[in-house]
Design a protein around this motif. Structure first.
Motif, mmCIF file in Angstrom:
data_model
loop_
_atom_site.group_PDB
_atom_site.id
_atom_site.type_symbol
_atom_site.label_atom_id
_atom_site.label_comp_id
_atom_site.label_asym_id
_atom_site.label_seq_id
_atom_site.Cartn_x
_atom_site.Cartn_y
_atom_site.Cartn_z
ATOM 1 N N ASN A 237 0.948 -1.114 0.028
ATOM 2 C CA ASN A 237 -0.058 0.121 0.001
ATOM 3 C C ASN A 237 0.800 1.268 0.008
ATOM 4 O O ASN A 237 1.693 1.355 0.899
ATOM 5 C CB ASN A 237 -0.923 -0.191 1.135
ATOM 6 C CG ASN A 237 -1.940 -0.931 1.132
ATOM 7 O OD1 ASN A 237 -2.486 -1.227 0.183
ATOM 8 N ND2 ASN A 237 -2.276 -1.605 2.262
ATOM 9 N N MET A 238 0.470 2.226 -0.964
ATOM 10 C CA MET A 238 1.318 3.446 -0.858
ATOM 11 C C MET A 238 0.358 4.461 -1.151
ATOM 12 O O MET A 238 -0.691 4.504 -1.163
ATOM 13 C CB MET A 238 2.388 3.397 -2.212
ATOM 14 C CG MET A 238 3.088 2.120 -2.321
ATOM 15 S SD MET A 238 4.136 2.155 -3.530
ATOM 16 C CE MET A 238 5.517 3.027 -2.850
ATOM 17 N N TRP A 239 0.998 5.932 -0.869
ATOM 18 C CA TRP A 239 0.082 6.996 -1.082
ATOM 19 C C TRP A 239 0.507 8.001 -2.081
ATOM 20 O O TRP A 239 1.677 8.134 -2.336
ATOM 21 C CB TRP A 239 0.151 7.719 0.415
ATOM 22 C CG TRP A 239 -0.222 6.908 1.480
ATOM 23 C CD1 TRP A 239 0.512 6.027 2.297
ATOM 24 C CD2 TRP A 239 -1.619 6.687 1.919
ATOM 25 N NE1 TRP A 239 -0.300 5.306 3.347
ATOM 26 C CE2 TRP A 239 -1.417 5.809 3.088
ATOM 27 C CE3 TRP A 239 -2.716 7.090 1.342
ATOM 28 C CZ2 TRP A 239 -2.774 5.350 3.478
ATOM 29 C CZ3 TRP A 239 -3.943 6.699 2.118
ATOM 30 C CH2 TRP A 239 -3.807 5.653 3.257
ATOM 31 N N ALA A 240 -0.237 8.357 -2.993
ATOM 32 C CA ALA A 240 0.085 9.315 -4.070
ATOM 33 C C ALA A 240 0.742 10.632 -3.711
ATOM 34 O O ALA A 240 0.330 11.115 -2.261
ATOM 35 C CB ALA A 240 -1.353 9.666 -4.890
ATOM 36 N N GLY A 241 1.469 11.020 -4.330
ATOM 37 C CA GLY A 241 2.426 12.134 -3.983
ATOM 38 C C GLY A 241 3.551 11.960 -3.105
ATOM 39 O O GLY A 241 4.695 12.775 -3.090
ATOM 40 N N ASN A 242 3.899 10.758 -2.726
ATOM 41 C CA ASN A 242 4.983 10.156 -1.985
ATOM 42 C C ASN A 242 6.025 9.667 -2.934
ATOM 43 O O ASN A 242 5.660 8.928 -4.102
ATOM 44 C CB ASN A 242 4.717 9.108 -0.923
ATOM 45 C CG ASN A 242 3.855 9.892 0.204
ATOM 46 O OD1 ASN A 242 3.887 10.921 0.460
ATOM 47 N ND2 ASN A 242 3.229 9.093 1.240
ATOM 48 N N PRO A 243 7.190 9.739 -2.783
ATOM 49 C CA PRO A 243 8.373 9.061 -3.586
ATOM 50 C C PRO A 243 8.446 7.612 -3.443
ATOM 51 O O PRO A 243 8.562 7.319 -2.345
ATOM 52 C CB PRO A 243 9.515 10.067 -3.412
ATOM 53 C CG PRO A 243 9.467 10.436 -1.892
ATOM 54 C CD PRO A 243 8.086 10.760 -1.834
ATOM 55 N N MET A 244 8.419 6.877 -4.532
ATOM 56 C CA MET A 244 8.701 5.527 -4.448
ATOM 57 C C MET A 244 10.161 5.150 -5.017
ATOM 58 O O MET A 244 10.607 3.902 -4.818
ATOM 59 C CB MET A 244 7.698 4.723 -5.196
ATOM 60 C CG MET A 244 7.553 5.046 -6.692
ATOM 61 S SD MET A 244 6.515 3.702 -7.661
ATOM 62 C CE MET A 244 7.485 2.091 -7.187
ATOM 63 N N GLY A 245 10.672 6.028 -5.534
ATOM 64 C CA GLY A 245 12.224 5.577 -6.016
ATOM 65 C C GLY A 245 12.812 6.982 -6.792
ATOM 66 O O GLY A 245 12.352 8.031 -6.683
#
Length: 405
Positions: A237-245
């Motif tokens: 689960n991730m949140w839009a607007g956060n960096p993933m890489g």
């Protein structure tokens, strides 16, 4: 070849130092005779490759919208501009959109019901006004009739009815005006809520369209670990607007070496560094220190040992030749001093507890304390720039008291 030369130079320095050491038979102390010799001081560090600049890869969608990662490229994969990097699903956004559509329909029904109520209210007020006007006309005619036409009591009732109906007519007119203004306000509230629902529905539709992340330019995919050290993976689960890489610029890369704080006091910008990937000594290169951290930091809370960060740029030709990638682990030796002829002593023989460093020197059959000037300090030996000359015998360590007896 370069690695062999460095090993030979270091071995020669150590052998010369050991050859100069000896035991004084009379005193039983470990001593070293000062003799200028080639000297190389260096400190070892390890770290990983990082890009000087990198483009962050942000989880797509409206800010703080919940996402679930359905697919992602492996960490370290080379990508091209426009290539699909990750795909997401957004069940919560889909549910929010369905709820917004339902709320819009309910809002429409609420408006229709309100319009019908307002129409019915205005109709009822119109009927009451008309009835009041009719009664008022009758009361007005009888109120001005002569005493001979009507009995006195009937005449007084008509006068009273006229006043009451006149007041009632004013009240009905006021109610009609208030009903119109209040009705407009209530409809405006309903319309405002509809506008809010429309915006929410548009956001959720856009949110559902932003479920793919593509590379903005060529590079190598570097995934970012979360607070617990876990890299993005399918089902996460991730949140839009956060960096993933990030997508590092592989044309400008450097190695961030971590040098133990106790050994990093002589590290400075411009010093030569020998680097190679861990496990690949044949890919050794020579570079120079470009930056030294102003303060040491611990690697983790569980490890109190502090390290000083040292940045060393990687030549572009070597990067292309060996296909180095961000995240690779490197080992490096920072050369603090490389002198063809210098005087040095083991650190255990030097006393730095006073304002000026001192050593114990044999002189005339006795041991005296002598102040010296230090140059570059290494992990085990230090350069001496003044206070000693060739042939001086320095006491490295005294024997135990029981050994003397």
């Amino acid at each position: 070849m370069m690695a062999r030369i460095w090993r030979k130079a270091l071995s020669a320095s150590l052998l010369l130092g050991l050859a100069a050491c000896g035991h004084d038979a009379s005193q039983g102390a470990l001593t070293e005779t000062v003799k200028p010799a080639p000297l190389q001081l260096q400190v070892h560090g390890s770290g990983e490759v990082k890009a000087v600049t990198a483009t962050p890869l942000i989880v797509p969608g409206q800010q703080w919208s919940r996402r679930q990662l359905d697919w992602v490229l492996p960490n370290g994969t080379p990508v091209h501009k426009g290539q699909l990097v990750a795909r997401f699903s957004a069940d919560s956004s889909r549910q929010d959109l369905d709820q917004a559509k339902l709320d819009i329909r309910l809002n429409g029904l609420t408006r229709i019901g309100k319009e019908q109520d307002l129409s019915q209210q205005r109709g009822q007020l119109g009927v009451d006004r008309a009835d009041t006007a009719t009664q008022l006309a009758i009361a007005h005619r009888y109120a001005h009739a002569g005493e001979l036409a009507l009995a006195r009591n009937k005449l007084l009732d008509s006068v009273q009815d006229e006043k009451f109906l006149t007041f009632k007519q004013g009240v009905l007119n006021w109610q009609l005006a208030q009903s119109a203004s209040r009705g407009k306000a209530e409809l405006a509230v309903i319309d405002a809520k509809l506008a809010t629902l429309d915006i929410k529905a548009k956001q959720k539709r856009a949110d559902l369209k932003a479920l793919e992340l593509r590379a903005p330019h060529d590079g190598v995919l570097v995934l970012k670990a979360d607070w617990s050290g876990v890299l993005p993976h399918v089902g996460m689960n991730m949140w839009a607007g956060n960096p993933m890489g990030s997508l590092p610029d592989t044309t400008h890369m450097e190695v961030l070496l971590e040098v133990p704080q106790v050994q990093a006091q002589g590290v400075a910008v411009g010093q030569v560094v020998r680097l190679h990937p861990e496990g690949e000594p044949t890919q050794a290169i020579i570079s120079k220190v470009s930056w030294v951290a102003p303060a040491a930091q611990a690697r983790s809370r569980s490890n109190p040992v502090k390290y000083v960060g040292v940045k060393v740029p990687l030549p572009l030709k070597a990067v292309h030749r060996y296909h180095w990638r961000p995240g690779q682990h490197f080992s490096g030796d920072v050369v603090l001093l490389d002198a063809k002829r210098a005087i040095s002593l083991p650190n255990v023989a030097i006393d730095t507890s006073r304002a000026r460093a001192t050593v114990q020197v044999e002189q005339g059959g006795t041991v005296v304390s002598r102040s010296i000037d230090l140059g570059v300090r290494g992990a085990s030996r230090s350069q001496v720039t003044g206070g000693l000359k060739a042939g001086d015998v320095v006491v490295i360590s005294q024997p135990p008291k029981d050994a003397k007896s």
